[in-house]
Write an enzyme that holds these catalytic residues in place. Structure first.
Site, PDB file in Angstrom:
ATOM      1  N   HIS A 163       0.727  -1.261  -0.147  1.00 46.12           N
ATOM      2  CA  HIS A 163      -0.066   0.080   0.019  1.00 46.12           C
ATOM      3  C   HIS A 163       0.849   1.240  -0.005  1.00 46.12           C
ATOM      4  O   HIS A 163       2.046   1.147   0.592  1.00 46.12           O
ATOM      5  CB  HIS A 163      -0.849  -0.009   1.253  1.00 46.12           C
ATOM      6  CG  HIS A 163      -1.996  -1.149   1.357  1.00 46.12           C
ATOM      7  ND1 HIS A 163      -2.110  -1.933   2.232  1.00 46.12           N
ATOM      8  CD2 HIS A 163      -3.027  -0.968   0.421  1.00 46.12           C
ATOM      9  CE1 HIS A 163      -3.314  -2.426   2.175  1.00 46.12           C
ATOM     10  NE2 HIS A 163      -3.737  -1.929   1.164  1.00 46.12           N
ATOM     11  N   CYS A 250      -2.988   0.588  10.040  1.00 46.05           N
ATOM     12  CA  CYS A 250      -4.000  -0.588   9.518  1.00 46.05           C
ATOM     13  C   CYS A 250      -4.880  -1.093  10.616  1.00 46.05           C
ATOM     14  O   CYS A 250      -5.878  -1.397  10.376  1.00 46.05           O
ATOM     15  CB  CYS A 250      -3.302  -1.915   8.949  1.00 46.05           C
ATOM     16  SG  CYS A 250      -1.775  -1.793   8.026  1.00 46.05           S
TER      17      CYS A 250
END
Ligand code: CIR
Length: 264
Positions: A163, A250
């Site tokens: 990501h 996250c």
């Protein structure tokens, strides 16, 4: 008591051992230890001024602890994502229901895909990683949803990691911590960039809670670079979560607590 922030989290699913992996080899995950680490993370969030709200667990979804990927939350609106991995699409329903209590909710819809881990907000600039999880339609949809609120989206090329926020996160509104092997620091111009230590490629993920930083203790050399620039991050052990390709941003959705409308 009202705290400045609300942090949504989700428990570690026992099925986390079957998580998605893209850039890491599978190694055994100790779920009990992951849960202990996650609880320590939640305690630190509370210490740093968050009211922690755990969303109902989702045992059928191995990656559901990584709640960041399911939504991107602004003061004005919460955007529920359409995660890029098929196995993660069903995570969003419970998150949407929880967010609807605190923000107007809008959704990313097919054929768009977008993971929250690809969205880095710095002031009114919204950097979006172009990755296997987030497609051009996802970037375009998020741009259209945010434009009325005065945010500008910018697509960013990411290579070599999962990501955008594996490669870069903000430590304040003027500074980005990044791994220059995975993202071009020029993408963030005119923001200042601090590079991770070359021995710690995964060290670019830091969680901002107001003026405070929460960081993984696994990256002492990069931490020293942050300290040289005047930052003092609060540390957690997230080693089991890292085996699932997760990092500190996250595991939560951090929202500013807004005053309720008059009359409510
Ligand atoms: C996945 O591949 O989706 C999970 N195993 C890891 C997700 C980490 N999320 C994040 O960086 N925002």
């Amino acid at each position: 008591m009202t705290t400045p922030f609300l942090a949504f989290t989700r428990d570690v699913a026992p099925s986390m051992v079957d998580c998605e992996l893209t850039h890491l080899a599978r190694t055994p995950i100790d779920v009990t230890r992951a849960r202990i680490q996650h609880a320590g993370y939640e305690r630190l969030l509370a210490t740093l001024g968050c009211t922690v709200r755990r969303i109902a667990p989702a045992p059928a979804f191995p990656d559901s602890v990584f709640i960041e990927d399911t939504a991107v939350v602004f003061d004005e609106v919460a955007v529920v994502t359409r995660p890029g991995a098929d196995s993660r699409r069903g995570e969003v329903m419970a998150v949407e229901a929880a967010l609807a209590e605190v923000r107007p909710v809008v959704r990313i819809t097919a054929p768009a895909t977008l993971d929250g881990g690809d969205v880095l907000v710095v002031g009114r600039r919204v950097f979006i990683g172009q990755t296997a999880r987030t497609n051009a339609e996802g970037i375009a949809q998020l741009g259209a949803l945010l434009a009325p609120h005065g945010y500008m989206v910018e697509g960013v090329t990411v290579t070599g990691c999962l990501h955008l926020k594996t490669a870069a996160t903000a430590v304040d509104d003027a500074t980005v911590l990044c791994n220059p092997d995975w993202v071009d620091p020029a993408a963030f111009t005119p923001l200042r960039t601090i590079a991770v230590h070359p021995d710690e490629p995964m060290g670019a993920n830091v969680l901002r809670i107001g003026n405070q930083l929460l960081y993984d203790e696994a990256y002492p050399r990069t931490r020293a670079r942050l300290e040289d620039h005047g930052y003092t991050p609060h540390l957690v052990d997230a080693s089991e979560l890292a085996k699932a390709e997760g990092a500190v941003t996250c595991c939560s959705l951090i929202l500013r607590t807004l005053a309720p409308p008059i009359g409510r």
